[in-house]
Every structure is written in C-alpha cells, then in structure tokens.
Design a protein around this motif. Sequence first.
Motif, PDB file in Angstrom:
ATOM      1  N   LEU A 250      10.054   5.602   4.517  1.00 28.83           N
ATOM      2  CA  LEU A 250       9.518   6.407   3.422  1.00 28.83           C
ATOM      3  C   LEU A 250       7.992   6.378   3.389  1.00 28.83           C
ATOM      4  CD1 LEU A 250      11.999   5.497   0.535  1.00 28.83           C
ATOM      5  CD2 LEU A 250      11.816   7.692   1.741  1.00 28.83           C
ATOM      6  N   CYS A 251       7.422   5.245   3.716  1.00 23.73           N
ATOM      7  CA  CYS A 251       5.962   5.113   3.662  1.00 23.73           C
ATOM      8  C   CYS A 251       5.246   5.652   4.902  1.00 23.73           C
ATOM      9  CB  CYS A 251       5.573   3.639   3.467  1.00 23.73           C
ATOM     10  SG  CYS A 251       5.994   2.981   1.856  1.00 23.73           S
ATOM     11  N   MET A 252       5.905   5.653   6.063  1.00 19.35           N
ATOM     12  CA  MET A 252       5.184   5.934   7.303  1.00 19.35           C
ATOM     13  C   MET A 252       5.693   7.125   8.109  1.00 19.35           C
ATOM     14  SD  MET A 252       4.671   1.962   8.458  1.00 19.35           S
ATOM     15  CE  MET A 252       3.685   2.309   9.892  1.00 19.35           C
ATOM     16  N   TYR A 253       6.945   7.521   7.928  1.00 18.16           N
ATOM     17  CA  TYR A 253       7.522   8.577   8.767  1.00 18.16           C
ATOM     18  C   TYR A 253       6.821   9.909   8.516  1.00 18.16           C
ATOM     19  CZ  TYR A 253      11.080  11.637  10.821  1.00 18.16           C
ATOM     20  OH  TYR A 253      11.746  12.572  11.562  1.00 18.16           O
ATOM     21  N   ARG A 254       6.368  10.526   9.585  1.00 17.02           N
ATOM     22  CA  ARG A 254       5.682  11.820   9.572  1.00 17.02           C
ATOM     23  C   ARG A 254       4.458  11.843   8.660  1.00 17.02           C
ATOM     24  NH1 ARG A 254      10.525  16.238  10.156  1.00 17.02           N
ATOM     25  NH2 ARG A 254      11.096  15.530  12.217  1.00 17.02           N
ATOM     26  N   ARG A 255       3.778  10.754   8.645  1.00 15.71           N
ATOM     27  CA  ARG A 255       2.524  10.663   7.892  1.00 15.71           C
ATOM     28  C   ARG A 255       1.393  10.453   8.890  1.00 15.71           C
ATOM     29  NH1 ARG A 255       3.666  10.680   2.464  1.00 15.71           N
ATOM     30  NH2 ARG A 255       5.501   9.530   1.834  1.00 15.71           N
ATOM     31  N   PRO A 256       0.170  10.740   8.463  1.00 16.11           N
ATOM     32  CA  PRO A 256      -0.963  10.461   9.360  1.00 16.11           C
ATOM     33  C   PRO A 256      -0.999   8.975   9.698  1.00 16.11           C
ATOM     34  CG  PRO A 256      -1.669  11.694   7.419  1.00 16.11           C
ATOM     35  CD  PRO A 256      -0.244  11.337   7.210  1.00 16.11           C
ATOM     36  N   ARG A 257      -1.357   8.671  10.905  1.00 21.27           N
ATOM     37  CA  ARG A 257      -1.365   7.271  11.346  1.00 21.27           C
ATOM     38  C   ARG A 257      -2.596   6.568  10.802  1.00 21.27           C
ATOM     39  NH1 ARG A 257       1.905   9.732  15.016  1.00 21.27           N
ATOM     40  NH2 ARG A 257       3.556   8.422  15.867  1.00 21.27           N
ATOM     41  N   LYS A 258      -2.458   6.105   9.554  1.00 28.21           N
ATOM     42  CA  LYS A 258      -3.527   5.372   8.885  1.00 28.21           C
ATOM     43  C   LYS A 258      -2.991   4.018   8.462  1.00 28.21           C
ATOM     44  CE  LYS A 258      -5.921   9.424   7.230  1.00 28.21           C
ATOM     45  NZ  LYS A 258      -6.425  10.157   6.081  1.00 28.21           N
ATOM     46  N   ILE A 259      -3.859   3.027   8.507  1.00 26.25           N
ATOM     47  CA  ILE A 259      -3.425   1.663   8.213  1.00 26.25           C
ATOM     48  C   ILE A 259      -2.960   1.511   6.767  1.00 26.25           C
ATOM     49  CG2 ILE A 259      -5.684   0.733   7.628  1.00 26.25           C
ATOM     50  CD1 ILE A 259      -4.673  -1.783   9.361  1.00 26.25           C
ATOM     51  N   MET A 260      -3.445   2.365   5.862  1.00 25.01           N
ATOM     52  CA  MET A 260      -3.057   2.216   4.458  1.00 25.01           C
ATOM     53  C   MET A 260      -1.553   2.388   4.263  1.00 25.01           C
ATOM     54  SD  MET A 260      -4.456   5.590   2.601  1.00 25.01           S
ATOM     55  CE  MET A 260      -3.644   7.153   2.785  1.00 25.01           C
ATOM     56  N   TYR A 261      -0.905   3.204   5.093  1.00 27.72           N
ATOM     57  CA  TYR A 261       0.542   3.379   4.976  1.00 27.72           C
ATOM     58  C   TYR A 261       1.285   2.125   5.437  1.00 27.72           C
ATOM     59  CZ  TYR A 261      -0.551   8.275   4.183  1.00 27.72           C
ATOM     60  OH  TYR A 261      -1.043   9.430   3.660  1.00 27.72           O
ATOM     61  N   ALA A 262       0.785   1.510   6.489  1.00 22.57           N
ATOM     62  CA  ALA A 262       1.391   0.259   6.959  1.00 22.57           C
ATOM     63  C   ALA A 262       1.187  -0.858   5.947  1.00 22.57           C
ATOM     64  CB  ALA A 262       0.819  -0.133   8.321  1.00 22.57           C
ATOM     65  N   VAL A 263       0.010  -0.908   5.337  1.00 22.76           N
ATOM     66  CA  VAL A 263      -0.266  -1.926   4.320  1.00 22.76           C
ATOM     67  C   VAL A 263       0.626  -1.705   3.095  1.00 22.76           C
ATOM     68  CG1 VAL A 263      -2.024  -2.820   2.731  1.00 22.76           C
ATOM     69  CG2 VAL A 263      -2.623  -2.341   5.111  1.00 22.76           C
ATOM     70  N   LEU A 264       0.734  -0.463   2.633  1.00 24.88           N
ATOM     71  CA  LEU A 264       1.579  -0.163   1.476  1.00 24.88           C
ATOM     72  C   LEU A 264       3.027  -0.564   1.732  1.00 24.88           C
ATOM     73  CD1 LEU A 264       2.028   1.180  -1.318  1.00 24.88           C
ATOM     74  CD2 LEU A 264       2.410   3.329  -0.061  1.00 24.88           C
ATOM     75  N   ALA A 265       3.553  -0.181   2.884  1.00 25.59           N
ATOM     76  CA  ALA A 265       4.938  -0.524   3.224  1.00 25.59           C
ATOM     77  C   ALA A 265       5.118  -2.035   3.323  1.00 25.59           C
ATOM     78  CB  ALA A 265       5.339   0.148   4.537  1.00 25.59           C
ATOM     79  N   SER A 266       4.163  -2.718   3.938  1.00 24.27           N
ATOM     80  CA  SER A 266       4.270  -4.172   4.070  1.00 24.27           C
ATOM     81  C   SER A 266       4.213  -4.875   2.723  1.00 24.27           C
ATOM     82  CB  SER A 266       3.146  -4.702   4.980  1.00 24.27           C
ATOM     83  OG  SER A 266       3.310  -4.199   6.286  1.00 24.27           O
ATOM     84  N   ILE A 267       3.387  -4.391   1.814  1.00 18.66           N
ATOM     85  CA  ILE A 267       3.318  -4.985   0.477  1.00 18.66           C
ATOM     86  C   ILE A 267       4.650  -4.802  -0.251  1.00 18.66           C
ATOM     87  CG2 ILE A 267       2.279  -4.701  -1.823  1.00 18.66           C
ATOM     88  CD1 ILE A 267      -0.396  -4.149  -0.366  1.00 18.66           C
ATOM     89  N   ILE A 268       5.197  -3.590  -0.207  1.00 13.22           N
ATOM     90  CA  ILE A 268       6.466  -3.334  -0.894  1.00 13.22           C
ATOM     91  C   ILE A 268       7.587  -4.179  -0.307  1.00 13.22           C
ATOM     92  CG2 ILE A 268       8.235  -1.582  -1.365  1.00 13.22           C
ATOM     93  CD1 ILE A 268       5.917   0.482  -1.413  1.00 13.22           C
ATOM     94  N   VAL A 269       7.656  -4.241   1.032  1.00 14.34           N
ATOM     95  CA  VAL A 269       8.722  -5.009   1.686  1.00 14.34           C
ATOM     96  C   VAL A 269       8.558  -6.503   1.431  1.00 14.34           C
ATOM     97  CG1 VAL A 269       9.614  -5.712   3.950  1.00 14.34           C
ATOM     98  CG2 VAL A 269       9.306  -3.295   3.437  1.00 14.34           C
ATOM     99  N   CYS A 270       7.345  -7.015   1.621  1.00 13.46           N
ATOM    100  CA  CYS A 270       7.142  -8.463   1.466  1.00 13.46           C
ATOM    101  C   CYS A 270       7.369  -8.920   0.034  1.00 13.46           C
ATOM    102  CB  CYS A 270       5.749  -8.864   1.943  1.00 13.46           C
ATOM    103  SG  CYS A 270       5.599  -8.906   3.732  1.00 13.46           S
ATOM    104  N   ILE A 271       6.842  -8.180  -0.934  1.00 12.61           N
ATOM    105  CA  ILE A 271       6.991  -8.611  -2.327  1.00 12.61           C
ATOM    106  C   ILE A 271       8.356  -8.222  -2.882  1.00 12.61           C
ATOM    107  CG2 ILE A 271       6.116  -8.325  -4.678  1.00 12.61           C
ATOM    108  CD1 ILE A 271       3.301  -8.088  -3.431  1.00 12.61           C
ATOM    109  N   GLY A 272       8.727  -6.953  -2.729  1.00 14.60           N
ATOM    110  CA  GLY A 272       9.975  -6.478  -3.323  1.00 14.60           C
ATOM    111  C   GLY A 272      11.228  -6.997  -2.644  1.00 14.60           C
ATOM    112  N   CYS A 273      11.236  -6.940  -1.323  1.00 18.59           N
ATOM    113  CA  CYS A 273      12.449  -7.329  -0.584  1.00 18.59           C
ATOM    114  C   CYS A 273      12.466  -8.813  -0.240  1.00 18.59           C
ATOM    115  CB  CYS A 273      12.569  -6.501   0.694  1.00 18.59           C
ATOM    116  SG  CYS A 273      12.855  -4.747   0.407  1.00 18.59           S
TER     117      CYS A 273
END
Length: 173
Positions: free
Chosen positions: A94-117
């Motif tokens: 949801l955070c990274m698929y078909r989005r511009p390859r920017k580090i902010m998307y990887a950081v957002l996804a990692s924050i959600i996964v690490c904290i939430g999951c």
Amino acid sequence: MTSKSLKNLTTITCIALLIALDIILTRFVSINTQFLRIGFGMIPVAIAGAAFGPVWGGVCGAVGDLLGIMIFPSGAFFPGFTLTAALTGVIYGLCMYRRPRKIMYAVLASIIVCIGCNLILDTIWLDIMYGSGFLAILPARAIKCAINIPVYSFLVYILWDKAITRIPYFRTI
C-alpha cells in the motif's frame, strides 16, 4: 502462451522465489529468543509488496510464514504471527506499489510495520501465547523496533530503487 499468461507465470515465479528467500532469512539467518527475533526475513515480503502490490505482498508474507512453520517448526504455531506477516506485505504494498521511488515511502511503511505490526501486534500475540505480560516485554521490543526502522527503511529502499530496477522484468511492472 500469451504475454499476459507469461507475465502471470513470471510473477508467480518471482513470488515463489521471494517466499523461499523469506523462509531462509527467517529460519536460518536470524537470532531467535522467546520474545525477540532479530533478522531480515521481512525484506523479501516488503519487496513483494513494493514490486507486485499489496495482495501479492500479503500472500508472500502469509505463505512464507505458513511454509516456514510447517517445514522448520521452531515452536507452537500461532495464527496471529501469520496475520502479522501478511499485514507486513500488505502495508509495504500500500505504501510503495506504483509510487515514485522515494525513501519517504520506505520509511513510512517501515514505521507502520515496525510499530503497528512488530511492536504492538506481535507483543499482543506473545502475551496471549505465554501470558508474560504485555508491558513486561514491551521495552526490549521497543528498542528492537527503534533500531529496525532505519535499518529496514534503508535496506528496502536500496533494494526497491537500486537493485530491483536493474532487473528487466521489474521495469515492465
């Protein structure tokens, strides 16, 4: 074969390879304790979500967890961890698929996964399984989470942006 069926076959093959890599990294290249697992098994699941979308990312996470526990059992099976593995792929998708390859998307996804999951859900699952007390195991897991966010963000971004784009198949999806 039509080009669509060939693309589907290639997608399934890539997902299968990512599942195998997930199992290897989770079961053999990680440090396990009763309440912590330190490793990189979620990286192939994240790449599956980023490259193929949230559905394939979720499938990769769930199937990798189920096959890993069946082939290499390391404790009692608990479906909550399979849910967490599937959610990891879905969130990265949801955070990274078909989005511009920017580090902010990887950081957002990692924050959600690490904290939430990893921090909240997995700690709840461990509390349910072992009755060890949510608050008792939370501090050590929080430290692990704080370390994993930048590490996972960097690794997923580098693989997503630099390595995956060099493979001709991934340029077409």
